[in-house]
Design a protein around this motif. Sequence first.
Motif, PDB file in Angstrom:
ATOM      1  N   MET A   1      51.943  42.906  53.389  1.00 40.85           N
ATOM      2  CA  MET A   1      50.764  42.964  52.530  1.00 40.85           C
ATOM      3  C   MET A   1      50.136  41.579  52.429  1.00 40.85           C
ATOM      4  SD  MET A   1      50.502  44.411  48.646  1.00 40.85           S
ATOM      5  CE  MET A   1      48.900  44.718  47.931  1.00 40.85           C
ATOM      6  N   THR A   2      48.836  41.503  52.712  1.00 38.47           N
ATOM      7  CA  THR A   2      48.133  40.222  52.678  1.00 38.47           C
ATOM      8  C   THR A   2      47.998  39.735  51.241  1.00 38.47           C
ATOM      9  OG1 THR A   2      46.858  40.884  54.618  1.00 38.47           O
ATOM     10  CG2 THR A   2      46.038  39.014  53.337  1.00 38.47           C
ATOM     11  N   PRO A   3      48.433  38.493  50.947  1.00 31.30           N
ATOM     12  CA  PRO A   3      48.297  37.990  49.574  1.00 31.30           C
ATOM     13  C   PRO A   3      46.820  37.803  49.228  1.00 31.30           C
ATOM     14  CG  PRO A   3      49.000  36.238  51.056  1.00 31.30           C
ATOM     15  CD  PRO A   3      49.047  37.512  51.854  1.00 31.30           C
ATOM     16  N   PRO A   4      46.470  37.931  47.962  1.00 34.09           N
ATOM     17  CA  PRO A   4      45.066  37.775  47.570  1.00 34.09           C
ATOM     18  C   PRO A   4      44.583  36.354  47.832  1.00 34.09           C
ATOM     19  CG  PRO A   4      46.483  37.871  45.637  1.00 34.09           C
ATOM     20  CD  PRO A   4      47.339  38.208  46.815  1.00 34.09           C
ATOM     21  N   SER A   5      43.321  36.247  48.159  1.00 30.35           N
ATOM     22  CA  SER A   5      42.735  34.934  48.424  1.00 30.35           C
ATOM     23  C   SER A   5      42.697  34.122  47.124  1.00 30.35           C
ATOM     24  CB  SER A   5      41.314  35.099  48.958  1.00 30.35           C
ATOM     25  OG  SER A   5      40.456  35.603  47.949  1.00 30.35           O
ATOM     26  N   LEU A   6      42.506  32.816  47.276  1.00 31.01           N
ATOM     27  CA  LEU A   6      42.424  31.942  46.108  1.00 31.01           C
ATOM     28  C   LEU A   6      41.252  32.341  45.224  1.00 31.01           C
ATOM     29  CD1 LEU A   6      43.280  29.519  44.449  1.00 31.01           C
ATOM     30  CD2 LEU A   6      42.068  28.029  46.079  1.00 31.01           C
ATOM     31  N   LEU A   7      40.126  32.661  45.828  1.00 30.46           N
ATOM     32  CA  LEU A   7      38.965  33.045  45.038  1.00 30.46           C
ATOM     33  C   LEU A   7      39.228  34.343  44.279  1.00 30.46           C
ATOM     34  CD1 LEU A   7      36.143  32.102  44.376  1.00 30.46           C
ATOM     35  CD2 LEU A   7      35.276  33.430  46.289  1.00 30.46           C
ATOM     36  N   ARG A   8      39.927  35.284  44.928  1.00 34.75           N
ATOM     37  CA  ARG A   8      40.258  36.534  44.258  1.00 34.75           C
ATOM     38  C   ARG A   8      41.220  36.285  43.101  1.00 34.75           C
ATOM     39  NH1 ARG A   8      38.037  40.849  43.002  1.00 34.75           N
ATOM     40  NH2 ARG A   8      37.136  40.871  45.091  1.00 34.75           N
ATOM     41  N   ARG A   9      42.132  35.343  43.272  1.00 32.44           N
ATOM     42  CA  ARG A   9      43.052  35.037  42.172  1.00 32.44           C
ATOM     43  C   ARG A   9      42.320  34.391  40.999  1.00 32.44           C
ATOM     44  NH1 ARG A   9      47.346  31.245  43.879  1.00 32.44           N
ATOM     45  NH2 ARG A   9      46.204  30.855  45.800  1.00 32.44           N
ATOM     46  N   ILE A  10      41.317  33.582  41.313  1.00 31.64           N
ATOM     47  CA  ILE A  10      40.542  32.944  40.242  1.00 31.64           C
ATOM     48  C   ILE A  10      39.761  33.982  39.434  1.00 31.64           C
ATOM     49  CG2 ILE A  10      38.511  31.474  39.834  1.00 31.64           C
ATOM     50  CD1 ILE A  10      39.615  29.624  42.053  1.00 31.64           C
ATOM     51  N   THR A  11      39.176  34.966  40.101  1.00 37.64           N
ATOM     52  CA  THR A  11      38.390  35.975  39.395  1.00 37.64           C
ATOM     53  C   THR A  11      39.243  37.093  38.812  1.00 37.64           C
ATOM     54  OG1 THR A  11      37.966  37.190  41.459  1.00 37.64           O
ATOM     55  CG2 THR A  11      36.348  35.523  40.802  1.00 37.64           C
ATOM     56  N   ASP A  12      40.519  37.168  39.197  1.00 37.17           N
ATOM     57  CA  ASP A  12      41.422  38.190  38.681  1.00 37.17           C
ATOM     58  C   ASP A  12      41.641  37.968  37.176  1.00 37.17           C
ATOM     59  OD1 ASP A  12      43.588  39.857  38.022  1.00 37.17           O
ATOM     60  OD2 ASP A  12      44.555  39.561  39.960  1.00 37.17           O
ATOM     61  N   TYR A  13      41.589  39.053  36.405  1.00 40.49           N
ATOM     62  CA  TYR A  13      41.764  38.938  34.957  1.00 40.49           C
ATOM     63  C   TYR A  13      43.111  38.315  34.589  1.00 40.49           C
ATOM     64  CZ  TYR A  13      42.056  40.034  30.017  1.00 40.49           C
ATOM     65  OH  TYR A  13      42.192  39.932  28.657  1.00 40.49           O
ATOM     66  N   ALA A  14      44.109  38.499  35.414  1.00 41.35           N
ATOM     67  CA  ALA A  14      45.434  37.949  35.126  1.00 41.35           C
ATOM     68  C   ALA A  14      45.409  36.423  35.011  1.00 41.35           C
ATOM     69  CB  ALA A  14      46.435  38.368  36.202  1.00 41.35           C
ATOM     70  N   SER A  15      44.376  35.788  35.568  1.00 41.23           N
ATOM     71  CA  SER A  15      44.269  34.324  35.531  1.00 41.23           C
ATOM     72  C   SER A  15      43.372  33.834  34.406  1.00 41.23           C
ATOM     73  CB  SER A  15      43.703  33.801  36.860  1.00 41.23           C
ATOM     74  OG  SER A  15      44.470  34.241  37.948  1.00 41.23           O
ATOM     75  N   ARG A  16      42.802  34.761  33.619  1.00 38.58           N
ATOM     76  CA  ARG A  16      41.766  34.351  32.674  1.00 38.58           C
ATOM     77  C   ARG A  16      42.283  33.394  31.608  1.00 38.58           C
ATOM     78  NH1 ARG A  16      39.394  35.602  35.173  1.00 38.58           N
ATOM     79  NH2 ARG A  16      38.556  37.698  35.048  1.00 38.58           N
ATOM     80  N   ALA A  17      43.514  33.604  31.140  1.00 34.81           N
ATOM     81  CA  ALA A  17      44.025  32.764  30.060  1.00 34.81           C
ATOM     82  C   ALA A  17      44.190  31.308  30.485  1.00 34.81           C
ATOM     83  CB  ALA A  17      45.355  33.315  29.546  1.00 34.81           C
ATOM     84  N   ASP A  18      44.502  31.076  31.760  1.00 29.94           N
ATOM     85  CA  ASP A  18      44.683  29.699  32.230  1.00 29.94           C
ATOM     86  C   ASP A  18      44.324  29.592  33.709  1.00 29.94           C
ATOM     87  OD1 ASP A  18      45.301  27.052  32.509  1.00 29.94           O
ATOM     88  OD2 ASP A  18      47.479  27.321  32.447  1.00 29.94           O
ATOM     89  N   PRO A  19      43.046  29.434  34.011  1.00 30.68           N
ATOM     90  CA  PRO A  19      42.646  29.316  35.416  1.00 30.68           C
ATOM     91  C   PRO A  19      42.798  27.905  35.972  1.00 30.68           C
ATOM     92  CG  PRO A  19      40.709  29.249  34.021  1.00 30.68           C
ATOM     93  CD  PRO A  19      41.892  29.456  33.107  1.00 30.68           C
ATOM     94  N   TYR A  20      43.162  26.946  35.129  1.00 35.19           N
ATOM     95  CA  TYR A  20      43.086  25.542  35.541  1.00 35.19           C
ATOM     96  C   TYR A  20      44.064  25.151  36.648  1.00 35.19           C
ATOM     97  CZ  TYR A  20      39.801  25.313  31.773  1.00 35.19           C
ATOM     98  OH  TYR A  20      38.703  25.549  30.984  1.00 35.19           O
ATOM     99  N   PRO A  21      45.275  25.703  36.714  1.00 37.04           N
ATOM    100  CA  PRO A  21      46.114  25.415  37.892  1.00 37.04           C
ATOM    101  C   PRO A  21      45.479  25.907  39.191  1.00 37.04           C
ATOM    102  CG  PRO A  21      47.467  26.256  36.095  1.00 37.04           C
ATOM    103  CD  PRO A  21      46.040  26.429  35.675  1.00 37.04           C
TER     104      PRO A  21
END
Length: 412
Positions: A1-21
Motif C-alpha cells: 500500500m502506497t503511503p500517503p503523500s506529505l501534502l495529503r498528510r498535511i491536509t488530513d484531519y488527523a494532523s490538524r491538532a499539530d501540523p508543525y512537525p
Amino acid sequence: MTPPSLLRRITDYASRADPYPLYEELRATPVLHEEDGGPYVVSSYYDILGLLHDPRISSDAANLAVPGADELPGPEAAGLPPSFLRLDPPEHDRLRRIANSSFGPPRRPHRIDSMREELHRIVSELIDGFADERRVDLVDRFAYPFPVIVICRLLGVPREDEPRFRAWVDPIVAALDPDTRDDPDAPVQRAAQEARVQLGVYLAGLVEQRAREPRDDMLSDLVAAHGPDGSLSMMEVLSTAVLLLIAGHETTVNLIANGMLTLLRHPEYLRRLREEPALSVRIVEELLRYEPPVQLVPQRTCLADVEVRGVTIPKGSRIWLVLAAGNRDPERFKDPDRFDPDRSDVEHLGFGSGIHSCFGAPLARVEAQIALAELARRLEDPRLVEDPPPYRPNAVLRGPRHLNVDVAGVRP
C-alpha cells in the motif's frame, strides 16, 4: 500500500491538532511537487514573501487551474462577481481602494479606533453571559459571536439579524475543506451553495435599503462611494460585503481561539497579560506568527515560468504558499517553535503580504487584543478541559471547533 503523500498528510484531519512537525518536514524540500497536475508547494519564509509580491503570481479566479478552489469562500458561487481577493491589478487595486475608503484612511481614518469602546462593551457583555458558569466553551460563547457582532455592526446589519449569519457562515466555511471543495455534488458543497444564495439575497435587500436611506455604516459608504476610481456596481457592493462578512469574521474567530489555547498552554504569559494588559499587542503579533489563523494559501497560478531555489515552476502551474511553515522557518526566526511574545523581531506572514495582505488586519488586531486581555483579566484559574481540543476540519483556516475551559469564577 502506497503511503500517503506529505501534502495529503498535511491536509488530513488527523494532523490538524499539530501540523508543525509536517511543516518542518516540508521545509526540507522548499519547493515540493509530488505529482503531475498537483500544486507546487512553497514553505520557506523568504520564498513565500517573494512570491506574495511577485506580479507573475496570479490570484485571479479565471486563471486557476481548478476553478473555484481557493482559500476563502467566493461570492461568485452565489452568482456574484469575484471579490477583489480573487482579482489581479488593475481591477483588484480599483476595488480595494474603494472598499478601503470606507474602512480606513483617508476618508475614515478613525473608524476602527473609534470602535474600541464598543468592542470593550461587547466583550464585557459576552463574558457576563457566562459569569455564573464553571465550564464554558470559549469558541461557542465568545470567540465565535464576538467577530460576528462586530462585523455586522460595522457593515450596518440590524442587531436582530445577527444570529442569522451563523446559520449561513457555518456551511460556507465548512465547504473550504480541501477534500470536498472540488466536488459540487458533495452534501457540504450543496449546503454551502444554498447558504451563499440566502446570504446574497439578504444583503441585496439591505443594499437597496441603504441606497434609499443611507446611514453611518460601511455598507452605506460602499453604496455611495464615488471618486477617482468610480463607484461600485450593486453586484460589486454585494461581493465586497460577502468577503468582509465571511473572510474577516472566520479568521478572527480562529485568532482569538488559537490565542486563548496558546495562553492556557503557557500560563506564565496568561498571568503576565492579566497584570500587563498592554502586553496584548505583542502577544497578538507573536500569535500571528506562532499559530496563524490562515495556515496556507492553496491557490495561486503562475502567469509565466517562475524559478524558486533552482526549481522552475512552469507557467500555468498552481502554487500553494504554506504561511504557517514560513512563520516557523529557522532561516528567518530564532527558536521558531517557541512561543515568545518578547521577541524583538516578529515580521510574520500571519496576514499575508503584498497587494493581497489582509484587508481587515487593523480590526482583527484590535479585536484580538481586547478579547484576550479581558479574558485574562476576568477568568479565575482557567484550565483546559481537553488538550488538544477538537479542531475544525479545514486545513486552511485552522482553529479549535470547541475550547472547553473550567474556571473557578469570573471577576466583575
